[in-house]
Design an enzyme around this catalytic site. Structure first.
Site, PDB file in Angstrom:
ATOM      1  N   THR A 106      39.253 -30.724  62.476  1.00 47.93           N
ATOM      2  CA  THR A 106      39.870 -32.049  62.332  1.00 47.93           C
ATOM      3  C   THR A 106      39.410 -32.965  63.452  1.00 47.93           C
ATOM      4  OG1 THR A 106      41.852 -31.360  61.132  1.00 47.93           O
ATOM      5  CG2 THR A 106      41.960 -33.461  62.225  1.00 47.93           C
ATOM      6  N   TRP A 148      40.951 -21.598  60.888  1.00 46.94           N
ATOM      7  CA  TRP A 148      40.495 -22.741  60.087  1.00 46.94           C
ATOM      8  C   TRP A 148      39.094 -22.465  59.535  1.00 46.94           C
ATOM      9  CZ3 TRP A 148      44.916 -23.392  62.265  1.00 46.94           C
ATOM     10  CH2 TRP A 148      45.732 -24.478  61.951  1.00 46.94           C
ATOM     11  N   ASN A 195      43.684 -21.617  56.747  1.00 47.71           N
ATOM     12  CA  ASN A 195      44.395 -22.880  56.635  1.00 47.71           C
ATOM     13  C   ASN A 195      43.976 -23.683  55.402  1.00 47.71           C
ATOM     14  OD1 ASN A 195      46.150 -25.023  57.890  1.00 47.71           O
ATOM     15  ND2 ASN A 195      44.222 -26.145  57.750  1.00 47.71           N
ATOM     16  N   GLU A 196      44.971 -24.051  54.586  1.00 46.86           N
ATOM     17  CA  GLU A 196      44.802 -24.969  53.462  1.00 46.86           C
ATOM     18  C   GLU A 196      43.613 -24.607  52.576  1.00 46.86           C
ATOM     19  OE1 GLU A 196      44.868 -28.790  55.368  1.00 46.86           O
ATOM     20  OE2 GLU A 196      47.038 -28.747  55.616  1.00 46.86           O
ATOM     21  N   GLU A 277      53.394 -26.445  58.589  1.00 50.63           N
ATOM     22  CA  GLU A 277      52.758 -27.620  59.201  1.00 50.63           C
ATOM     23  C   GLU A 277      53.413 -28.852  58.627  1.00 50.63           C
ATOM     24  OE1 GLU A 277      48.437 -27.840  59.591  1.00 50.63           O
ATOM     25  OE2 GLU A 277      48.572 -29.962  59.042  1.00 50.63           O
TER      26      GLU A 277
END
Length: 894
Positions: A106, A148, A195-196, A277
């Protein structure tokens, strides 16, 4: 981080508002609230059913904590206290950190602890340190980890797409957990999957088996923002006993914003349900202020709603602290602000205190009281919790949307204490204030709550509010430089924020000292887009400046210097942030580009030049208005005109190969006229020693007038048109009219090939007049590479920026001739410092042995009192070589 690049929006704001009102009504009808007129009465029943509270926390990931470790003390410890210290600030009860992979997640890339199967280094990065600092302040903090991305070596290929779901990845995660215990005495309580990213049931089971095989007590949370319907894991858990055994917690992202807040299947799993989150805005933005009036009020509402509507027993905010540059993606994500370590400034924002209203009044292990929690009739929510021994209790109540005061009665029952109740309040006029102590009357506590406020009511004590104030904010230092000598080997350089890959300080190749090296050659398994490796810093408001660095090619990857970066986002096509780019390949092919996000890069100039790839070279990119200029080794490559980028930060970069940088400099390009003072400089006490058009303020050494030959003023420069190569052998030295004791002196200078000159201070003009130049402390100016001294190259004590023949400057290369340099001499009593092009290269005190020994071993050992001259003139030296000066300024110090 709510992945702005992969937005998970699935429900509109209208859907969410409608759902809230229906659920709130249902909760109100089924709670123990009795409404008498407009005054509700709440039965606080200690025997009520309810889920166990798991805590509130923060998610340090996406390089969101990058700049925190660069803060000086005591400010760094103060920030950590506001985040983690119980009874002081946010008192965060969870800390989840990213398992780094050297890939952008990010706001930058976080380093991997295992870049290959044989590599192992737990000192990289800052997440280990952050966990240790959190644990030091709160030994009960719950630690979690989540990947991530991952190094390429752990991955596998599934359907033509790289994935980290592999046995090696399970080993990688387990190793991180074991390393935390072995090297930092930290117990990782929970680990996530990816993550995601869409989960893989087989991998979840394999990770559980791996933990069991390694005797790890770490539990698994799944699935951290699985794309699509986040709750699809719940029905799978209900159908698959082995999966149910593997997963301990169901974690979703931003349920308040994306919905649904929970599902019936999720509740039926009997697993803890977490918002793993969250933020006071959607994860994809827009990102709102974290001050009380905006972000604080939203969090006050969100924390309660997450339980009331979703049975969510933990909420974790990305991020604990905004400690990354504002220009980067997802700005302002933290509970507080701390991204100017050079100033020590930080901002304890309202979201810290909105969090404290829960964390300082209930601990993990407390139980929610469902029948004693709900919605207020006149807008607002409240949740009640009790301690494990069913004695103490707390109520967190918010009236954010209320327009009028509301009086509410609470009656403890079911074993709960009817003791004195302590009430804390936050709103526009109060920040986490202890506003009242109220004793129940006839077993009932009655209190009137202001609208648009947040309250905590408790029978516990020990709450507190930190009050330390930070220093004022300052802009990024300018001019700026770093030679990387003070950075620990294997670590990131101060203030530089890696956006992909990893830039670490290593031993220089082909020269002594330390350099900055990009060390990642295998592209990691990414989480999102995979731009080229760069590391950035600076001030997004900078306009006209010059960024330069030495570079050594160690692979086929190019050297990249970027300036005026006004947009950090990069995609797979442009692979670089928005700004102007100078890219030079090892074969000498170069180009100047203008880059904008999601637009084709525009070539402003290009060409080729013969270079030796096995030698060090200096790249320079400068900006002055709409003119962009690039130079290599002091030779102009090209100039170009462009108005696309008017301001911004700087960066160094490359592609996925090894390359080294050294002697980074960011200096001014004269937007103001030369030899002038800005209004700020005038106010600060600076004076010009050269006005750019006359010799006013100067005279010849041992003379009453200015020399009639050899020195002149031309094109705003004070030039020594000298010859012969002898000390004071042509026109002679020139000195100021005034003497100086403690001062700050700056000047620009340019010297020709093979030249020698100097700027002296503490010049006394003793009698008799010496045959050569008058002794004084000399800031040496010389062609380090080509000047021959007694048949040999120069020793360190005679090189540029040294106190000539006394104290050598800490230089890492020869100073380039034929270009302008910026120098500074700072004298405070006996303390002397020299700078060259923004970098401090000498720091010495005349009282200490180092200086006295230097004098004793120098040509000045026969000059009485040389080590303690109290004051003197400033002198520009005639050494028989052409030299030029400008922008000579001085500020006298007390």
């Amino acid at each position: 981080m709510g992945k702005a690049r992969r937005e998970l929006i699935r429900h509109s704001a209208n859907d969410r508002r409608g759902r809230f009102s229906m659920t709130g009504l249902a909760l109100l009808l089924c709670t123990g609230v009795v409404v008498s007129g407009q005054q509700p009465s709440v039965l606080l029943d200690g025997s009520s059913k309810g889920r166990v509270f798991d805590g509130l926390g923060g998610v340090s990931a996406g390089a969101s904590s990058r700049l925190l470790i660069d803060y000086p003390e005591p400010q760094r410890s103060q920030i950590l206290d506001y985040l983690f210290k119980p009874g002081y600030g946010a008192a965060l009860q969870h800390l989840k950190v990213e398992i780094g992979a050297d890939v952008n997640s990010t706001d930058g890339s976080e380093p991997s602890h295992m870049r290959t199967a044989s590599d192992h280094n737990s000192s990289r990065g800052y997440e280990w340190w952050l966990m240790a600092e959190a644990h030091k302040r709160n030994p009960h903090v719950i630690l979690e980890v989540l990947p991530w991305g991952a190094p390429k070596w752990v991955g596998s290929n599934s359907g033509g797409k790289e994935t980290l779901y592999s046995s090696k990845m399970a080993d990688y995660v387990a190793d991180f957990i074991r390393t935390a215990k072995r090297d930092y005495s930290l117990d990782i309580a929970y680990a996530g999957i990816w993550n995601e990213t869409a989960y893989d049931v087989a991998y979840i089971k394999e990770l559980r088996s791996n933990f069991k095989a390694h005797h790890l007590s770490t539990r698994i949370i799944c699935c951290d923002g699985n794309p699509g319907d986040q709750w699809t894991i719940a029905p799978e858990i209900l159908k698959d006993p082995d999966l149910a055994t593997a997963i301990d917690v169901i974690g979703v992202h931003y349920p308040f914003w994306f919905g649904p807040t929970t599902t019936d299947a999720a509740r039926r799993t009997n697993k803890p349900l977490w918002s793993s989150e969250d933020q006071p805005n959607r994860g994809s933005g827009p990102f709102v202020s974290r001050d009380w009036h905006v972000g604080g009020r939203i969090l006050a509402h969100l924390y309660n709603k997450n339980y009331l509507e979703g049975s969510l027993t933990a909420t974790e905010i990305w991020s604990p602290v905004t400690s990354y540059y504002d220009i980067l993606a997802a700005p302002n994500s933290g509970l507080m602000y701390a991204n100017t370590p050079w100033s020590g400034h930080y901002d304890v924002q309202g979201t810290i205190w909105a969090t404290a209203h829960t964390t300082q009044f209930a601990q993990p292990g407390w139980q929610y009281l469902d029948s004693s929690s709900g919605n207020l009739p006149e807008k607002g929510t409240y949740v009640a919790l009790r301690s494990p021994d069913a004695k103490d209790w707390s109520v967190i109540l918010e009236t954010i949307d209320a327009k009028h005061p509301q009086t509410v009665s609470f009656r403890p029952a079911g074993g709960l204490a009817a003791n004195e109740v302590h009430i804390w309040e936050t709103n526009d006029s109060r920040t986490f204030e202890h506003v009242a102590d109220v004793k129940p009357v006839n077993g009932t506590l009655t209190y009137t709550f202001d609208p648009d406020s947040l309250y905590s009511l408790t029978t516990t004590t020990g709450q507190g509010k930190g009050s330390v104030k930070p220093p004022a904010a300052k802009p990024f230092p300018f001019p700026y430089g770093d030679d990387f000598e003070k950075t620990q080997l294997g670590h990131s350089a101060k203030y530089l924020a890696d956006q992909d890959g990893a830039f670490e300080v290593r031993d220089c190749n082909g020269r002594s000292g330390r350099c900055l090296e990009q060390v990642i050659t295998d592209k990691a398994i990414p989480w999102g887009a995979l731009p080229d490796p760069i590391t950035l810093a600076g001030d997004e408001n900078w306009t006209d400046y010059r960024v330069a660095a030495d570079v050594r090619f160690l692979s086929e990857s190019p050297a990249v210097v970027i300036g005026r970066i006004d947009a950090s986002a990069a995609d797979d096509k442009t692979r670089l942030p928005g700004g102007y780019v100078l890219r030079v390949k090892p074969d000498g092919i170069w180009e100047i580009l203008s880059v904008e996000y999601k637009k084709p890069a525009v070539t402003l100039a290009s060409g080729s030049i013969a270079i030796d790839r096995n030698q060090w070279h200096r790249l320079e990119l400068s900006f002055n208005g709409t003119q962009i200029a690039a130079a290599l080794d002091g030779k102009l490559l090209a100039t170009a005109e462009s108005s696309v980028h008017s301001h911004g930060m700087f960066a160094l970069g490359t592609e996925w190969g090894h390359i080294q940088f050294d002697n980074l400099r960011v200096t001014a390009v004269e937007a103001q006229s030369a030899n002038t003072l800005t209004p700020a400089e005038v106010r600060d006490g600076w004076k010009l020693l050269f006005d750019g058009h006359s010799t006013k303020g100067w005279r010849g050494a041992y003379m009453q007038t200015f020399p009639s030959k050899g020195w002149d003023v031309s094109d705003g420069e004070l030039r020594g048109v000298l010859s012969g190569g002898m000390e004071a052998g042509d026109a002679g030295d020139i000195v100021t009219l005034n003497k100086y004791t403690s001062f700050d002196l700056v000047f620009d200078w340019k010297l020709g090939l093979g030249g020698n000159s100097g700027v002296k201070y503490f010049v006394e003009e003793r009698q008799p007049k010496p045959a050569g130049s008058q002794p004084g402390y000399e800031y040496q100016i010389i062609d380090d590479a080509n000047y021959i001294y007694r048949g040999e190259h120069l020793p360190p004590r005679l090189k540029t920026a040294s106190i000539y023949d006394v104290v050598p400057a800490n230089l890492k290369g020869d100073t380039q001739m034929g270009v302008w340099h910026h120098s500074r001499v700072l004298v405070r009593g006996d303390h002397i410092q020299h700078w060259l092009d923004g970098i401090e290269v000498l720091d010495v005190d005349r009282k200490f042995a180092r200086f006295k020994q230097g004098v004793a071993e120098s040509k000045f050992n026969g000059y009485p009192g040389f080590a303690s001259i109290p004051s003197g003139y400033i002198l520009l030296q005639d050494h028989g070589h052409n030299v030029a000066f400008k922008n000579i300024k001085i500020k006298e110090l007390p």
